[in-house]
Design a protein around this motif. Structure first.
Motif, PDB file in Angstrom:
ATOM      1  N   ARG A  67     -20.777  86.346  12.311  1.00 20.72           N
ATOM      2  CA  ARG A  67     -19.674  85.812  13.107  1.00 20.72           C
ATOM      3  C   ARG A  67     -19.553  86.588  14.413  1.00 20.72           C
ATOM      4  NH1 ARG A  67     -15.618  89.502  12.542  1.00 20.72           N
ATOM      5  NH2 ARG A  67     -15.720  90.864  10.698  1.00 20.72           N
ATOM      6  N   GLU A  68     -18.883  85.965  15.363  1.00 18.26           N
ATOM      7  CA  GLU A  68     -18.583  86.663  16.615  1.00 18.26           C
ATOM      8  C   GLU A  68     -17.539  87.750  16.350  1.00 18.26           C
ATOM      9  OE1 GLU A  68     -17.418  83.782  19.513  1.00 18.26           O
ATOM     10  OE2 GLU A  68     -19.445  83.034  19.824  1.00 18.26           O
ATOM     11  N   ASP A  69     -17.398  88.630  17.312  1.00 22.27           N
ATOM     12  CA  ASP A  69     -16.434  89.733  17.249  1.00 22.27           C
ATOM     13  C   ASP A  69     -16.818  90.829  16.255  1.00 22.27           C
ATOM     14  OD1 ASP A  69     -14.774  88.987  19.281  1.00 22.27           O
ATOM     15  OD2 ASP A  69     -13.424  87.842  18.011  1.00 22.27           O
ATOM     16  N   LEU A  70     -18.085  90.826  15.787  1.00 30.01           N
ATOM     17  CA  LEU A  70     -18.551  91.953  14.981  1.00 30.01           C
ATOM     18  C   LEU A  70     -18.590  93.210  15.831  1.00 30.01           C
ATOM     19  CD1 LEU A  70     -21.520  90.379  12.966  1.00 30.01           C
ATOM     20  CD2 LEU A  70     -19.354  91.201  12.032  1.00 30.01           C
ATOM     21  N   LEU A  71     -18.373  94.363  15.207  1.00 25.38           N
ATOM     22  CA  LEU A  71     -18.394  95.639  15.914  1.00 25.38           C
ATOM     23  C   LEU A  71     -19.588  96.472  15.460  1.00 25.38           C
ATOM     24  CD1 LEU A  71     -14.626  96.693  15.822  1.00 25.38           C
ATOM     25  CD2 LEU A  71     -15.949  96.134  17.853  1.00 25.38           C
ATOM     26  N   GLN A  72     -20.211  97.172  16.408  1.00 20.98           N
ATOM     27  CA  GLN A  72     -21.278  98.112  16.117  1.00 20.98           C
ATOM     28  C   GLN A  72     -21.007  99.406  16.890  1.00 20.98           C
ATOM     29  OE1 GLN A  72     -24.574  97.841  14.268  1.00 20.98           O
ATOM     30  NE2 GLN A  72     -23.079  96.544  13.219  1.00 20.98           N
ATOM     31  N   PRO A  73     -21.143 100.562  16.241  1.00 17.01           N
ATOM     32  CA  PRO A  73     -20.954 101.814  16.985  1.00 17.01           C
ATOM     33  C   PRO A  73     -22.107 102.045  17.956  1.00 17.01           C
ATOM     34  CG  PRO A  73     -21.726 102.275  14.764  1.00 17.01           C
ATOM     35  CD  PRO A  73     -21.480 100.797  14.822  1.00 17.01           C
ATOM     36  N   VAL A  74     -21.825 102.672  19.066  1.00 18.90           N
ATOM     37  CA  VAL A  74     -22.893 103.011  20.012  1.00 18.90           C
ATOM     38  C   VAL A  74     -23.788 104.076  19.408  1.00 18.90           C
ATOM     39  CG1 VAL A  74     -23.370 104.047  22.271  1.00 18.90           C
ATOM     40  CG2 VAL A  74     -21.566 102.321  22.038  1.00 18.90           C
ATOM     41  N   GLU A  75     -23.179 105.038  18.733  1.00 19.65           N
ATOM     42  CA  GLU A  75     -23.955 106.114  18.125  1.00 19.65           C
ATOM     43  C   GLU A  75     -24.528 105.655  16.785  1.00 19.65           C
ATOM     44  OE1 GLU A  75     -24.789 108.998  19.301  1.00 19.65           O
ATOM     45  OE2 GLU A  75     -23.603 108.930  21.141  1.00 19.65           O
ATOM     46  N   GLY A  76     -25.852 105.796  16.644  1.00 18.85           N
ATOM     47  CA  GLY A  76     -26.471 105.591  15.348  1.00 18.85           C
ATOM     48  C   GLY A  76     -26.779 104.167  14.972  1.00 18.85           C
ATOM     49  N   SER A  77     -26.617 103.214  15.891  1.00 16.94           N
ATOM     50  CA  SER A  77     -26.929 101.823  15.564  1.00 16.94           C
ATOM     51  C   SER A  77     -28.113 101.338  16.391  1.00 16.94           C
ATOM     52  CB  SER A  77     -25.727 100.914  15.806  1.00 16.94           C
ATOM     53  OG  SER A  77     -25.476 100.766  17.185  1.00 16.94           O
ATOM     54  N   PHE A  78     -28.794 100.327  15.856  1.00 21.03           N
ATOM     55  CA  PHE A  78     -29.940  99.709  16.527  1.00 21.03           C
ATOM     56  C   PHE A  78     -29.536  99.147  17.894  1.00 21.03           C
ATOM     57  CE2 PHE A  78     -31.458  95.183  16.754  1.00 21.03           C
ATOM     58  CZ  PHE A  78     -32.630  95.422  17.444  1.00 21.03           C
ATOM     59  N   ILE A  79     -28.413  98.444  17.934  1.00 21.48           N
ATOM     60  CA  ILE A  79     -27.943  97.850  19.190  1.00 21.48           C
ATOM     61  C   ILE A  79     -27.448  98.944  20.131  1.00 21.48           C
ATOM     62  CG2 ILE A  79     -26.232  96.271  20.185  1.00 21.48           C
ATOM     63  CD1 ILE A  79     -26.315  94.763  17.478  1.00 21.48           C
ATOM     64  N   GLY A  80     -26.744  99.951  19.568  1.00 26.87           N
ATOM     65  CA  GLY A  80     -26.247 101.051  20.386  1.00 26.87           C
ATOM     66  C   GLY A  80     -27.371 101.836  21.031  1.00 26.87           C
ATOM     67  N   SER A  81     -28.547 101.898  20.388  1.00 25.53           N
ATOM     68  CA  SER A  81     -29.692 102.622  20.957  1.00 25.53           C
ATOM     69  C   SER A  81     -30.134 101.996  22.275  1.00 25.53           C
ATOM     70  CB  SER A  81     -30.844 102.630  19.949  1.00 25.53           C
ATOM     71  OG  SER A  81     -31.973 103.299  20.482  1.00 25.53           O
TER      72      SER A  81
END
Length: 520
Positions: free
Chosen positions: A92-106
């Motif tokens: 779903r939209e509005d999912l959150l991912q941390p900048v630190e330690g995530s694939f997208i945050g990298s």
């Protein structure tokens, strides 16, 4: 002629393996062109990103495309748009991912493309059957605005050539997002200025008769000296006093003498607005936030940014809204009703109340932490009965003001009437005196103000002293003690009946001179 035809025939017969490659290049060039056209024609951020995401998914033959943007602190990334027509319903939209330690945050941190493996995916991604993914930084002018993600249910879906092409596409997406966000910010500022202009015009209409604070009594001078002292700071001020003592005038005077006097003075009477609408009025709301919210509304907090916000009757703010106001005072942050976007404001707060906030804290009607934030610099405004020497000045001021408005000429005020006015206890304070003088001017037929004793006598017979402020409380405590046969503590005692702690009730009884042993 034959040569030309034979050449034409030869060129039209491309090898089967060349056709898909040619078609792919054509589709990708068309995608870049469509993105450019979309960028030019659409400046609404969500619609723009959604259109671009759909085009990328179709051209790249992947299953899902998402665009992630950071929060204000750039610690988390939120998926603002997701194009996933074949979703099983878990993503779903509005999912959150941390900048630190995530694939997208990298990708966001490094500014480089990152190809993901199955180990990089969240539980949602694995549930949806995602096998391969690609995260691309959205870069504009050496600044990372967000992340573009592509994912597929097939393995190894993204080649180095795909990455090179998508980096070019991501650059255009970043430019489009930057332009759209800038356009939205300009539109919001324009809307804010328009609403601020309307608000100021209304304020000017409603307060155009403000000409100053009248009085020379020592009690008033002391309060005004405190106001003058605190005006040049940005400290929160709490104005205490009965209704009609001029709290709004003092708040405006503080603003006019502050460093913020070139910006807006915004007022909100918390008691005059229904509880259900107070949150929207203070914090604003987004379109569709609740039934009837057909347009976006900017709240008083945003209108007062860089200026002064005056919250009158702050004791009437509901308990459920008090933590939100506390957050504004602590961090300068809030969200509009119906929005997840955090906004920051820089305001100077002046609050006013005619209620006893410390008593409300004891009765669990007001938060103590909010009270301590408001009570940085308290100023008590004296009631009119404590400054009788100011009454002749006020009578003359109001009589001249209303005489000019009604085109009358009043040259004198009877001394006997003034003495009687000074003896009245003025439960409505200056506002009551103002209304009385206005009626007197209306009734005056000569050059002498017609303030008569019967007009005061109709209001009560005691012109010397006011009823003690704690008289009603004393009556109530005595009545409850009689019902409990003098018992203060215990589950059926007076303290429990009054909703107070036993020690609190004993303190008040001592202050009011109530002895439970003498109550039967």
């Amino acid at each position: 002629m034959r040569s030309s035809l034979s050449n034409q025939s030869f060129n039209s017969q491309e090898s089967p393996s060349a056709r898909p490659e040619t078609q792919r290049e054509s589709d990708r060039l068309k995608l870049l062109l469509d993105m450019t056209n979309t960028l030019i024609s659409n400046l609404e951020p969500r619609d723009l990103i959604r259109a671009i995401s759909t085009s990328i998914r179709q051209v790249m033959h992947c299953d899902v495309v998402g665009v992630w943007l950071p929060d204000a602190e750039r610690r988390q990334l939120r998926q603002r748009v997701m194009d996933f027509p074949e979703s099983k319903g878990f993503a779903r939209e509005d999912l959150l991912q941390p900048v630190e330690g995530s694939f997208i945050g990298s990708a966001f941190k490094t500014g480089k493309a990152v190809i993901g493996t199955i180990a990089d995916f969240t539980k949602v991604g694995r549930t949806e059957g995602i096998q391969s993914a690609l995260a691309l930084p959205l870069m504009s002018r050496n600044r990372t605005l967000g992340v573009l993600t592509l994912a597929s249910r097939a393995e190894n879906s993204f080649s180095p050539e795909d990455v090179d092409f998508l980096l070019r596409a991501a650059g255009q997406v970043a430019i489009a997002i930057e332009n759209a966000l800038a356009y939205r910010e300009i539109a919001e500022l324009k809307d804010k200025l328009a609403q601020e202009k309307l608000y100021l015009e209304e304020e000017i209409r409603s307060t155009s008769d403000f000409e100053g604070i009248i009085g020379q009594s020592s009690a008033l001078r002391q309060a005004l000296q405190l106001a003058e002292t605190v005006a040049t700071s940005d400290s929160t001020v709490l104005l205490l006093g009965e209704t009609g003592t001029g709290k709004e005038l003092v708040a405006r005077a503080i603003h006019e003498r502050s460093r913020r006097n070139a910006r807006t003075f915004v007022e909100l009477n918390c008691a005059a607005i229904p509880t259900g609408l107070l949150e929207s009025e203070l914090f604003g709301h987004e379109r569709g936030a609740f039934t009837g919210a057909v347009t976006q509304k900017i709240g008083r907090l945003e209108l007062a940014d860089q200026g002064t916000l005056f919250l009158d009757e702050v004791g009437d703010i509901p308990l459920e809204l008090q933590p939100k106001l506390l957050r504004v005072l602590q961090d300068g942050e809030f969200e509009r009703l119906g929005s997840t976007r955090t906004k920051k404001v820089d305001i100077r707060l002046i609050a006013a109340t005619n209620r006893e906030l410390d008593r409300m804290i004891e009765e669990k009607q007001f938060r103590s932490d909010l009270y301590y934030r408001l009570n940085v610099f308290p100023i008590r405004l004296p009631p009119l009965r404590e400054r009788p020497e100011d009454i002749p000045l006020l009578v003359r001021y109001f009589s001249q003001k209303y005489a000019r408005r009604m085109q009358k000429r009043i040259e004198s005020i009877p001394a006997a009437a003034t003495r009687k006015l000074a003896r009245w206890h003025w439960p409505g304070n200056v506002r009551e005196l103002q209304n009385l003088v206005e009626r007197a001017v209306i009734l005056t037929r000569s050059s002498t103000l017609a303030i008569t004793v019967p007009e005061l006598a109709n209001r009560g017979t005691n012109l010397v002293q006011a009823r003690p402020r704690n008289f009603d409380e004393q009556d109530r405590i005595v009545r409850i003690l009689k019902e409990t046969k003098g018992r203060v503590g215990g589950p059926n005692g007076a303290a429990a009946r009054l909703g107070l702690k036993r020690t609190t009730l004993l303190t008040r009884m001592k202050k009011l001179g109530i002895d439970p042993r003498k109550i039967s």
